[in-house]
Each structure stands twice: as C-alpha cells, then as structure tokens.
Design a protein around this motif. Structure first.
Motif, PDB file in Angstrom:
ATOM      1  N   GLY A 191     -26.092 -28.535  19.859  1.00 62.45           N
ATOM      2  CA  GLY A 191     -26.895 -27.482  20.482  1.00 62.45           C
ATOM      3  C   GLY A 191     -27.407 -26.483  19.463  1.00 62.45           C
ATOM      4  N   GLY A 192     -26.513 -26.115  18.511  1.00 59.20           N
ATOM      5  CA  GLY A 192     -26.941 -25.176  17.478  1.00 59.20           C
ATOM      6  C   GLY A 192     -27.995 -25.770  16.567  1.00 59.20           C
ATOM      7  N   VAL A 193     -27.790 -27.031  16.164  1.00 53.36           N
ATOM      8  CA  VAL A 193     -28.776 -27.703  15.310  1.00 53.36           C
ATOM      9  C   VAL A 193     -30.106 -27.835  16.044  1.00 53.36           C
ATOM     10  CG1 VAL A 193     -29.342 -29.887  14.176  1.00 53.36           C
ATOM     11  CG2 VAL A 193     -27.035 -28.935  13.970  1.00 53.36           C
ATOM     12  N   ALA A 194     -30.028 -28.207  17.331  1.00 54.06           N
ATOM     13  CA  ALA A 194     -31.260 -28.380  18.110  1.00 54.06           C
ATOM     14  C   ALA A 194     -32.045 -27.076  18.182  1.00 54.06           C
ATOM     15  CB  ALA A 194     -30.912 -28.871  19.520  1.00 54.06           C
ATOM     16  N   HIS A 195     -31.339 -25.956  18.341  1.00 52.28           N
ATOM     17  CA  HIS A 195     -32.031 -24.657  18.424  1.00 52.28           C
ATOM     18  C   HIS A 195     -32.787 -24.356  17.134  1.00 52.28           C
ATOM     19  CE1 HIS A 195     -32.036 -20.238  17.640  1.00 52.28           C
ATOM     20  NE2 HIS A 195     -32.639 -20.254  18.812  1.00 52.28           N
ATOM     21  N   ASP A 196     -32.099 -24.524  15.994  1.00 55.24           N
ATOM     22  CA  ASP A 196     -32.746 -24.220  14.719  1.00 55.24           C
ATOM     23  C   ASP A 196     -33.883 -25.192  14.433  1.00 55.24           C
ATOM     24  OD1 ASP A 196     -31.036 -22.128  14.361  1.00 55.24           O
ATOM     25  OD2 ASP A 196     -29.626 -23.222  13.102  1.00 55.24           O
ATOM     26  N   MET A 197     -33.659 -26.485  14.728  1.00 53.58           N
ATOM     27  CA  MET A 197     -34.710 -27.471  14.477  1.00 53.58           C
ATOM     28  C   MET A 197     -35.904 -27.252  15.401  1.00 53.58           C
ATOM     29  SD  MET A 197     -34.157 -29.372  11.933  1.00 53.58           S
ATOM     30  CE  MET A 197     -35.432 -30.583  12.273  1.00 53.58           C
ATOM     31  N   ASN A 198     -35.642 -26.813  16.611  1.00 52.20           N
ATOM     32  CA  ASN A 198     -36.747 -26.537  17.533  1.00 52.20           C
ATOM     33  C   ASN A 198     -37.667 -25.460  16.975  1.00 52.20           C
ATOM     34  OD1 ASN A 198     -36.454 -28.344  19.651  1.00 52.20           O
ATOM     35  ND2 ASN A 198     -34.916 -27.096  20.673  1.00 52.20           N
ATOM     36  N   ASN A 199     -37.080 -24.450  16.353  1.00 54.91           N
ATOM     37  CA  ASN A 199     -37.902 -23.400  15.761  1.00 54.91           C
ATOM     38  C   ASN A 199     -38.755 -23.958  14.628  1.00 54.91           C
ATOM     39  OD1 ASN A 199     -36.977 -21.418  17.469  1.00 54.91           O
ATOM     40  ND2 ASN A 199     -35.362 -20.714  16.081  1.00 54.91           N
ATOM     41  N   VAL A 200     -38.129 -24.793  13.774  1.00 49.04           N
ATOM     42  CA  VAL A 200     -38.873 -25.379  12.655  1.00 49.04           C
ATOM     43  C   VAL A 200     -39.995 -26.266  13.174  1.00 49.04           C
ATOM     44  CG1 VAL A 200     -38.719 -26.941  10.681  1.00 49.04           C
ATOM     45  CG2 VAL A 200     -36.898 -25.269  11.099  1.00 49.04           C
TER      46      VAL A 200
ATOM     47  N   ASP B 142     -44.833 -16.443  12.897  1.00 45.92           N
ATOM     48  CA  ASP B 142     -46.050 -16.693  12.123  1.00 45.92           C
ATOM     49  C   ASP B 142     -46.948 -17.733  12.783  1.00 45.92           C
ATOM     50  OD1 ASP B 142     -45.257 -14.884  10.228  1.00 45.92           O
ATOM     51  OD2 ASP B 142     -44.409 -16.381   8.870  1.00 45.92           O
ATOM     52  N   ALA B 143     -46.338 -18.772  13.356  1.00 46.40           N
ATOM     53  CA  ALA B 143     -47.135 -19.907  13.836  1.00 46.40           C
ATOM     54  C   ALA B 143     -47.532 -19.791  15.303  1.00 46.40           C
ATOM     55  CB  ALA B 143     -46.356 -21.217  13.624  1.00 46.40           C
ATOM     56  N   ALA B 144     -46.630 -19.341  16.172  1.00 48.46           N
ATOM     57  CA  ALA B 144     -46.905 -19.337  17.610  1.00 48.46           C
ATOM     58  C   ALA B 144     -48.083 -18.439  17.997  1.00 48.46           C
ATOM     59  CB  ALA B 144     -45.649 -18.944  18.387  1.00 48.46           C
ATOM     60  N   PRO B 145     -48.250 -17.236  17.414  1.00 53.02           N
ATOM     61  CA  PRO B 145     -49.396 -16.400  17.818  1.00 53.02           C
ATOM     62  C   PRO B 145     -50.732 -17.104  17.645  1.00 53.02           C
ATOM     63  CG  PRO B 145     -47.816 -15.070  16.617  1.00 53.02           C
ATOM     64  CD  PRO B 145     -47.352 -16.489  16.498  1.00 53.02           C
TER      65      PRO B 145
ATOM     66  N   GLY C 286     -41.272 -26.307  16.161  1.00 52.28           N
ATOM     67  CA  GLY C 286     -42.232 -25.523  16.935  1.00 52.28           C
ATOM     68  C   GLY C 286     -43.289 -24.896  16.042  1.00 52.28           C
ATOM     69  N   ALA C 287     -42.838 -24.386  14.894  1.00 56.17           N
ATOM     70  CA  ALA C 287     -43.789 -23.785  13.957  1.00 56.17           C
ATOM     71  C   ALA C 287     -44.750 -24.841  13.410  1.00 56.17           C
ATOM     72  CB  ALA C 287     -43.018 -23.116  12.814  1.00 56.17           C
ATOM     73  N   ILE C 288     -44.200 -26.011  13.034  1.00 50.50           N
ATOM     74  CA  ILE C 288     -45.046 -27.089  12.509  1.00 50.50           C
ATOM     75  C   ILE C 288     -46.043 -27.537  13.569  1.00 50.50           C
ATOM     76  CG2 ILE C 288     -45.037 -29.479  11.690  1.00 50.50           C
ATOM     77  CD1 ILE C 288     -42.290 -28.914  10.457  1.00 50.50           C
ATOM     78  N   HIS C 289     -45.543 -27.700  14.783  1.00 56.04           N
ATOM     79  CA  HIS C 289     -46.396 -28.175  15.869  1.00 56.04           C
ATOM     80  C   HIS C 289     -47.505 -27.160  16.167  1.00 56.04           C
ATOM     81  CE1 HIS C 289     -46.803 -31.364  18.787  1.00 56.04           C
ATOM     82  NE2 HIS C 289     -47.066 -30.480  19.735  1.00 56.04           N
ATOM     83  N   ALA C 290     -47.151 -25.884  16.170  1.00 57.78           N
ATOM     84  CA  ALA C 290     -48.153 -24.847  16.448  1.00 57.78           C
ATOM     85  C   ALA C 290     -49.227 -24.815  15.367  1.00 57.78           C
ATOM     86  CB  ALA C 290     -47.469 -23.482  16.560  1.00 57.78           C
ATOM     87  N   VAL C 291     -48.796 -24.935  14.122  1.00 55.92           N
ATOM     88  CA  VAL C 291     -49.764 -24.889  13.016  1.00 55.92           C
ATOM     89  C   VAL C 291     -50.692 -26.094  13.065  1.00 55.92           C
ATOM     90  CG1 VAL C 291     -49.995 -25.013  10.505  1.00 55.92           C
ATOM     91  CG2 VAL C 291     -48.325 -23.471  11.522  1.00 55.92           C
ATOM     92  N   THR C 292     -50.148 -27.290  13.329  1.00 56.66           N
ATOM     93  CA  THR C 292     -51.005 -28.483  13.371  1.00 56.66           C
ATOM     94  C   THR C 292     -52.056 -28.371  14.464  1.00 56.66           C
ATOM     95  OG1 THR C 292     -49.408 -29.627  14.798  1.00 56.66           O
ATOM     96  CG2 THR C 292     -49.215 -30.007  12.433  1.00 56.66           C
ATOM     97  N   GLN C 293     -51.681 -27.839  15.631  1.00 58.41           N
ATOM     98  CA  GLN C 293     -52.662 -27.705  16.706  1.00 58.41           C
ATOM     99  C   GLN C 293     -53.706 -26.638  16.376  1.00 58.41           C
ATOM    100  OE1 GLN C 293     -51.008 -28.466  20.881  1.00 58.41           O
ATOM    101  NE2 GLN C 293     -49.197 -27.827  19.728  1.00 58.41           N
TER     102      GLN C 293
END
Length: 666
Positions: free
Chosen positions: A319-328, A561-564, A330-337
């Motif tokens: 669960g802890g790893v998933a939370h941190d990886m989700n942030n990473v 940085d990425a989500a906005p 999420g940022a990559i996914h937001a930037v690519t879009q």
C-alpha cells in the motif's frame, strides 16, 4: 522258600516304587519324561502326548525333536547333546508345539541317572509351560516399548513390528491409513515376503477394506477367506494369505486405518490371544496417530497465522509503495497528456510521448495490482450472482482456450448471492483460469465448479491437471511478485490479487497442489441470503461543464508540478498547496474555490484530518479525495458526505474531467 522271601520283598518294593513314580508322573501338572543314555525316548509319557498331541509312535525315539519350534530347534539340540556328552544336567527354554496349534514357551530341565559304575544310564526330564508368565513379563516390556515408540511416528511402525514379532509369527505386517476424505487408503508401513508395498489405493473390496468398512477386528483362516472370496465380499490383491489378522485403528469412534499380520505358511496359525494383542497395539498406534494429527494441525494453524501475518505486512508495504508510485506515475501521465495536447501536429514527437505514456500505463497496472493486494475492503459492493460472473468469464475463456485444454463447467443452480464486486470477482476468477492453463502446456482439463456449502458459504473451485507445484513454490504462491514463469510472462501478482480479493470479500482462498498431480483452488465466500439483484449503473454526463477554480492539496511536488497543467487543459484554473494547513489557509483567503482536490496520504496533517477541519468552515464545498487506496474511514466518509467523492491515482484526463463535473453538479 526262606531265601525267596527277601527277593520277593525287593521286587515288591521296586514295583511299589515304580507305581508311585507312575502315579506321580500322571498326577503332575508338568510334562515328565524319561529317555536312555543316548537321549532316545523309551517310555510313553501321557502328559507329553496330551500336551503336544503326538501319538506314542511319533513320540518314541527322537520324535520329540519335531515338536520343537524350527527357530529354536538347532539351539535346543546343541544344548541337549552337550549335556549328553558331559553327563550333567540340562536346563533351557524353547517353544514347544501345543495341540491347540500354538507354539508355547517351555522351561526344560533334564537330570542324568547314574548306574553303579557312575555312568549315565538314563535321563529324567520335566517340561514346565511358562508361556503365560513369560508373555505377561514381555507384555510389560512391550507396554513400555510401545509407550516410548508412540511418542513419535518416526520409527513407531518399525518398533511396533518388532514388538509384535516377539509374541506371534508376524514376518508379514502392514499398516493402512484412511485419508480424511474416506475414499483412499495409503500404506505408510508394509513388510511382506511376497508382495511389494502398494501405492495409495481407492477403497475397494480387499481384506483391508473389510476392516475399514466394518470397524471390527477379523481373524480369518483359509476356509473363511475362501468363503468371503467366493461370496464376492472380498476381492484379493496380491498373494492370498493362509491366515490373516486385521484390526481397526480407531479414535473416538472414527476409523483412522487398520493394521494386519498375515501368514503364507501352513504351520503358522493365529489365535484369539494374537488378535487381542494386535487390538491392544492398534489402540496405542491410534492414540499416537491422533497426537500426531493434533500436532500437525497446530503447526498448520501456526504456519497459516504466520503466513497471514506475512501477507498482511506485505500488504501494508504494498500500500505504501503503491501510494508513492501512484504519485510518480500520475506526474508522468499528466505530463504526457499535456505534451500530447501541446504538440498535436508533431507525429515524431508524439510517438516518443506515446512510448512514455504506454510505459506509465503499464506501471499503473502494476501499481493497481499492488493496491488490489493491499486493500482490505470493497469499493462498490453489491449483491452478486457468482454463477453469472463465472458464466460470463467462461464464455470468453471458451473462445480463447486452445483446443488442447478441455473446459468442464458445472454451476450449481440457485446458488446464493454474495456481497461483492463483480469486476473484482471476475478478474480473480480469470486469473485462476489463466494460471491453470499456463500450467498445462501439453494439454489437460480445466474443471470449474460452484456449489453452496454448510455454514452459509459459496464455493468456487478451479482444478487443473497440470504440472502442479513443489511444496516451496506452493508456500509462496500468494506472495506479490513471486512467479516461476519466464521473464516477461508474468508479474507474480495474479494469485496475490486473488488472495486479496478473497480477503476483501470476507472469504478464504486455499491451494492444494503436488508435482505432477495438478492444482486445486477453492475460493469460499459468505453467502448473502435473499440479496437483491445489482442495480444498473447510472450513465455519466460527459459534458465538460464550466471552468472551475480548483485548489490542489498534495505533499508531492511532482503532482503539484504536473497535475495543474493537466487540469488546465480542461479549461480550469488551479492553485496548489503542499500541506493540509497551507490548503486551509488558502481557503480562508479565497473562499470562492469551486472544488478541492485533496490527497489522502500526507505527512503531518493527513487528508482526512484536513477534511474534518475544512468541513467545519465549508460544509458544502465539493471535495475530491485523490488516493490509490480506500480505507474503512475513507469509505465511511464517502458514504455519509454527499459533497465528497474519490478519484483513483494516477488518473487520466478523462477521469479527472468526469469526476470534476460530477462534484460540482451535486
């Protein structure tokens, strides 16, 4: 005449002495006998004949040798001939044939009678039956031996066999145990002069099953065995015995197995006392078996508890790893879009961006598997028809299975519904089927069953006839990322996810597998009596809606940085805060925020603690909780707060748009 009187007196005295001797011999409870100086019997002994059953013709001369047990004969005769040569008394013990058909232990003493010149003229001997006394002494020793042996099953059967052989002819001895299902017999100990140890056998109509089915002891002679075979009660396996004893191993009325001795020799017969001894021994073995089973059950429960605790710890870590990886991610996914929108006309650049996006999506799927393993509850539970879920997946399965795998499906009609998530249950079932098919590269059968069980349970069974698993593989099969598949063929999250799904649904998952014997999986879930059918999902409005003022509260700078930029593609304006207190302060300065996008897992003041303070000041402000894992507290808040929604990390542009639209429309 006068000279004859002393002679007559002497003769009378001798005759009277002989009469007294004869009366003494006949009245004695012991066997009394006489023989000449060479050891040959010269006189009849009624007590010998009564004991052994020999006729005078068989007994006189050296006929007595035939009544000494074959195993004791050489030793007994060597001792006897040594006494004859040395002219001194003989004392020994050996087994003597009894007219009942039993070999019985005797203590034998013989005393030489010397003539006038000091030479041995004859012998007088006496046999004393010590069988019962010796048996009692040996039984005491046996009791101790059995008690010591019964402390563990390591060499119990060997030691028991040795003890039994001291009391009866038991060269051929075996132990048969009944499997818990009651339909298979295995032979943990089997010693036989004619037959090899048999493999595990299905219950049939052998002599062994005669005891297991009746739960009673059996003493069989050749005539009785032939009668049972002729009547069809018994079908013999292997060499037919001449004499056979079999007794059950039982504990508290339960038949655990049986043990048997058998003879192939015409001069070996078993008595009722032999049967009684075997019954006594069976009681000791049954008690030892029960102790061993209780100990194995205790160890199994301890191992299960340790395994569950291990998986629980792994779940927390996941669960802890998933939370941190989700942030990473999420940022990559937001930037690519964002980049895709910014460089819509540059195909070469978009190709590279697409590669990054696909990698992020693959990473998101892996993290989702981790999150699914870590979760302890259901996100959108409803009443589920398990047969319907399995049936739908089987339709897909039947179209994708290669012809080498035969699909056998049996779904119990009227199966009670379960409370759960159809998607999660379907994915879990498909994971089990994919693993089963992968285990059958050369073909086989995939057997799928559903049924209701006592205790308001519903069972889904998935069995295959594949390669099976070694014990050490089976032990780790449900751990995340543990896989025996080649690199790139599996992530090791399949069974881990199924285990997590079972646990989240309040059920259990058990695996049984042996190398070369396939794998049997049982998923058991609590039944839901009288549950309504799941309601159809409401269609979601996809209208982009008006521009919104969004406050993004997240401790991770990658997300800030990425989500906005991603949200601004939808036409919204975004302000960011790095903590709960900072977000609350910004709300106080700008109360016209339309939506708060709030991270749940933050250090210091958590997202839920921030939400509690936010609700005191802004009870109707739409809030979207961004998280990769929904705990019990979060789910409770979502169920009770009409202005609260959740958005799974990492989220796509479309998922964010839909959730924001839903938030402001409430």
């Amino acid at each position: 005449m006068d000279g004859a009187e002393p002679v007559l007196d002497v003769l009378g005295t001798v005759q009277a002495s002989e009469a007294r001797y004869r009366a003494l011999v006949e009245a004695s409870a012991q066997i009394v006998w006489t023989c000449d100086a060479r050891g040959r019997v010269t006189e009849d002994s009624p007590s010998w004949r009564a004991y052994t059953g020999q006729t005078p013709g068989e007994w006189l001369g050296l006929g007595f040798e035939a009544c000494i047990h074959p195993e004791d004969r050489l030793r007994a005769l060597e001792t006897w001939h040594r006494g004859l040569r040395e002219g001194r008394r003989v004392q020994q013990e050996y087994r003597l044939w009894h007219h009942s058909g039993q070999w019985r232990w005797n203590h034998v003493r013989a005393v030489p009678l010397l003539g006038p010149g000091g030479a041995v003229e004859s012998w007088v001997g006496m046999n004393m039956d010590i069988h019962d006394r010796l048996s009692a002494q040996r039984m005491q020793t046996a009791l101790y031996g059995i008690s010591e042996a019964a402390r563990g099953l390591g060499d119990l059967y060997v030691r028991i066999h040795g003890i039994i052989k001291a009391f009866m002819p038991a060269e051929n001895f075996y132990v048969a145990l009944l499997d818990p299902g009651g339909d298979t017999v295995r032979f943990p100990y089997f010693v036989d002069e004619n037959d090899a140890p048999p493999p595990a056998l299905r219950m049939a109509r052998g002599l062994t099953e005669l005891v297991l089915r009746s739960g009673a002891p059996w003493r069989l002679d050749p005539d009785r065995i032939e009668e049972l075979v002729r009547g069809g009660t018994v079908v013999l396996r292997g060499e037919p015995p001449l004499d056979w004893l079999g007794v059950p191993l039982s504990m508290d009325g339960r038949i655990l197995g049986m043990l048997a001795v058998q003879s192939y020799r015409g001069d070996v017969h078993y008595s009722q006392s032999d049967l009684a001894l075997l019954q006594f021994v069976s009681g000791q073995i049954a008690a030892s078996l029960e102790r061993q089973r209780a100990e194995e059950e205790r160890k199994r429960l301890e191992a299960d508890l340790q395994h569950a605790q291990k998986l629980e710890s792994l779940g927390s870590l996941a669960g802890g790893v998933a939370h941190d990886m989700n942030n990473v991610l999420g940022a990559i996914h937001a930037v690519t879009q964002t980049l895709k929108a910014a460089y819509a006309g540059e195909d070469r650049l978009l190709g590279s961006i697409g590669t990054i996006e696909r990698a992020a999506v693959r990473g998101r799927d892996l993290v989702k598997g981790l999150a699914d393993f870590a979760r302890k509850d259901l996100r959108e539970a409803c009443a589920v028809d398990l047969n319907e879920v399995v049936g739908q997946e089987c339709e897909l399965l039947s179209r994708t299975l290669l012809q080498r795998v035969r699909l056998d499906v049996a779904l119990e009609p009227g199966l009670p519904r379960v409370m759960g998530e159809p998607g999660a249950l379907g994915s879990a079932f498909m994971n089990l089927c994919v693993n089963a098919v992968d285990a059958m590269p050369e073909g086989g059968a995939l057997v799928i069953r559903t049924r209701s069980l006592p205790g308001d349970l519903v069972e889904l069974a998935v069995d295959d006839t594949g390669q099976g698993m070694e014990p050490w593989v089976l032990q780790r099969a449900m751990e995340p990322f543990y896989t025996t598949k080649p690199y790139g063929k599996g992530t090791g999250l399949g069974l881990a996810m199924v285990y997590s799904t079972a646990k989240a649904h309040g059920g259990t998952l058990t695996l049984d597998s042996r190398p070369g014997e396939g794998t049997r999986v049982r998923l058991r879930l609590p039944a839901l009596a009288g549950a309504p059918a799941p309601a159809a999902a409401e269609p979601v409005d996809t209208d982009p809606g008006r521009p919104l003022r969004i406050l993004l509260v997240d401790d991770d700078d990658l997300i800030r940085d990425a989500a906005p930029e991603l949200l601004e593609l939808l036409g919204h304006r975004v302000a960011t805060a790095s903590s709960g207190p900072e977000g609350l302060a910004m709300l106080d300065l700008d109360p016209d925020v339309d939506v708060v996008l709030l991270d749940v897992n933050m250090p210091g003041m958590s997202g839920l603690e921030t939400l509690a303070l936010l609700r005191e000041r802004h009870p109707r402000l739409p809030v979207i909780l961004a998280t990769g894992f929904l705990g019990d507290a979060t789910r409770h808040l979502l169920a009770t707060d009409p202005h609260l929604l959740a958005l799974a990390k990492p989220y796509t542009l479309e998922e964010a748009r839909v959730r924001l639209k839903e938030a402001v429309s409430r």
